[in-house]
Enzyme design. Structure first.
Site, PDB file in Angstrom:
ATOM      1  CG  HIS A 165       5.519 -20.300 -17.869  1.00  0.00           C
ATOM      2  ND1 HIS A 165       4.434 -20.310 -17.022  1.00  0.00           N
ATOM      3  CD2 HIS A 165       5.021 -20.092 -19.111  1.00  0.00           C
ATOM      4  CE1 HIS A 165       3.326 -20.116 -17.730  1.00  0.00           C
ATOM      5  NE2 HIS A 165       3.660 -19.996 -18.998  1.00  0.00           N
ATOM      6  CG  ASP A 166      13.746 -20.571 -16.192  1.00  0.00           C
ATOM      7  OD1 ASP A 166      13.685 -20.235 -14.993  1.00  0.00           O
ATOM      8  OD2 ASP A 166      14.818 -20.814 -16.769  1.00  0.00           O
ATOM      9  CB  VAL A 198       9.616 -15.818 -12.841  1.00  0.00           C
ATOM     10  CG1 VAL A 198       9.605 -15.529 -11.343  1.00  0.00           C
ATOM     11  CG2 VAL A 198       8.195 -15.803 -13.394  1.00  0.00           C
ATOM     12  CG  ASP A 214      16.713 -17.984 -12.337  1.00  0.00           C
ATOM     13  OD1 ASP A 214      15.651 -18.419 -12.826  1.00  0.00           O
ATOM     14  OD2 ASP A 214      16.765 -17.393 -11.245  1.00  0.00           O
ATOM     15  CB  SER A 228      13.931 -19.646 -10.454  1.00  0.00           C
ATOM     16  OG  SER A 228      13.311 -18.888 -11.477  1.00  0.00           O
ATOM     17  CD  GLU A 233      10.176 -18.854 -10.543  1.00  0.00           C
ATOM     18  OE1 GLU A 233      10.056 -19.245 -11.727  1.00  0.00           O
ATOM     19  OE2 GLU A 233      11.216 -18.313 -10.139  1.00  0.00           O
ATOM     20  N   PRO A 252       3.036 -13.065 -18.043  1.00  0.00           N
ATOM     21  CG  PRO A 252       3.969 -12.354 -20.061  1.00  0.00           C
ATOM     22  CD  PRO A 252       4.240 -13.240 -18.885  1.00  0.00           C
ATOM     23  CG  HIS A 264       0.055 -18.501 -27.711  1.00  0.00           C
ATOM     24  ND1 HIS A 264      -0.695 -17.429 -27.253  1.00  0.00           N
ATOM     25  CD2 HIS A 264       0.808 -18.894 -26.659  1.00  0.00           C
ATOM     26  CE1 HIS A 264      -0.400 -17.197 -25.980  1.00  0.00           C
ATOM     27  NE2 HIS A 264       0.508 -18.066 -25.602  1.00  0.00           N
ATOM     28  CG  ASP A 269      -2.585 -22.413 -35.100  1.00  0.00           C
ATOM     29  OD1 ASP A 269      -3.671 -22.304 -35.697  1.00  0.00           O
ATOM     30  OD2 ASP A 269      -1.483 -22.250 -35.660  1.00  0.00           O
TER      31      ASP A 269
END
Length: 345
Positions: A85-86, A89, A93, A95, A107, A182, A212, A264
């Site tokens: 997830h970093d 976006v 970095d 963020s 975020e 996504p 996943h 899973d």
């Protein structure tokens, strides 16, 4: 004989990743010399080797992460997800770590990120490194190292190399997280575009979706797929009917969004290739999982990745690539003193 067939398939199918990745020009660097000690985007192996005296940054991160995963076997999935997830976006970095301010919703506050956890582990590592090697180790590098080490605990060895030298970004906007991350309900075309925008190709999409294989989700994310996909009461026809019934029992109407589901169905705490076997049995939990079978080329890669040795090798390659998405290096960005706030605040 089977081994040779697998090697041939990997060479013929996965090699497309070297034949023109969509969106390659969008990042701040995607070099291909990481085997020589320099990673994508100007990152390096052992960047901190002579920057922290006798302190080993990598060992400090590993020791803390392994202790946390040993105490909580769900932590591996949490730290791996944090890294994903970093990177999607503004690149890798850190963020995603910034707390909201009076003037900015970061975020961290965006819908897709509200279920993220593991921040306290990053804080603990940062506090230790600031004490031992102040104002040197970036939060972005800590996130990347922590993700690798969290997954590696199961195997007691490093599952992929982490090149370091990232700097931390100063900007974090909730709106960008909503746009760039996504979605669990995305179709194949949307997924390929979003990955392509980060310099990641079709192979990377399928390989990185293998994350996943560990972790959990909630009924709220799949309720439409179970009950209202094509009409009221209809389940997604791409789901295995028995699996759909199992999910309906776990998520009865009215759907309780807080009910936990394994991503899973075979082994949500074990990092392995069972995710791809489940996909080919039409037991992918999300629409975005099932979408990987809607394209002939990606479906072929899914089949190859059922082989665990192939999956591990390819996952390592794609993680190095993702870890270099739009990285800030050199004079770009900063090294935050606290991962939750930009310097000077």
């Amino acid at each position: 004989m089977r081994k040779h067939i697998i090697v041939f398939l990997v060479a013929s199918i996965l090699v497309v990743g070297c034949m023109g990745d969509p969106g390659h020009g969008r990042g701040r660097g995607h070099g291909h010399d990481h085997d020589k000690g320099r990673g994508h985007g100007g990152l390096k192996m052992h960047y901190y080797l002579n920057r922290c005296g006798s302190v080993s940054v990598e060992k400090t991160v590993k020791d803390i992460v392994w202790s946390k995963v040993a105490a909580d076997n769900t932590m591996a999935a949490k730290l791996l997800r944090l890294h994903y997830h970093d990177c999607f976006v503004r690149g890798c970095d850190a963020s995603v770590l910034l707390d909201p301010t009076q003037n900015t919703t970061t975020e961290k506050t965006a819908g897709p990120n509200r279920s993220i956890s593991g921040y306290e582990v990053i804080d603990e590592i940062k506090t230790k490194l600031e004490a031992d090697c102040p104002e040197t180790v970036s939060c972005a590098d800590i996130v990347a190292l922590a993700a690798r080490d969290a997954v590696s605990f199961q195997f007691q060895r490093e599952m992929w190399p982490v090149f370091t030298g990232r700097k931390d970004g100063r900007v974090s906007l909730a709106s960008e997280a909503v746009t760039n991350l996504p979605s669990a309900n995305a179709n194949f075309t949307t997924l390929l575009t979003q990955f392509g925008d980060k310099g990641l190709n079709l192979n990377d999409l399928v390989i990185l979706s293998g994350a996943h294989t560990i972790g959990v989700s909630r009924c709220a994310l799949v309720s439409r797929r179970l009950y209202n996909f094509t009409g009221v009461g209809d389940a997604d026809p791409s789901l295995d009917p028995e699996y759909a019934q199992t999910l309906r029992k776990l998520c009865p109407q009215p759907v309780n969004g807080g009910t936990i589901l394994e991503m899973d169905p075979n082994s949500s705490l074990t990092f392995d290739s069972d995710y791809y076997r489940a996909l080919n049995e039409h037991k992918g939990l999300f629409v975005s999982d099932a979408a990987l079978l809607t394209n002939q080329q990606s479906a072929s890669v899914v089949k190859v990745l059922e082989n665990q040795l192939v999956f591990f090798a390819q996952f390592a390659r794609s993680m190095v690539k993702m870890g270099a998405v739009e990285v800030l290096t050199g004079d770009q960005g900063e090294v935050r003193k606290s991962c939750r706030v930009v310097n000077g605040q």
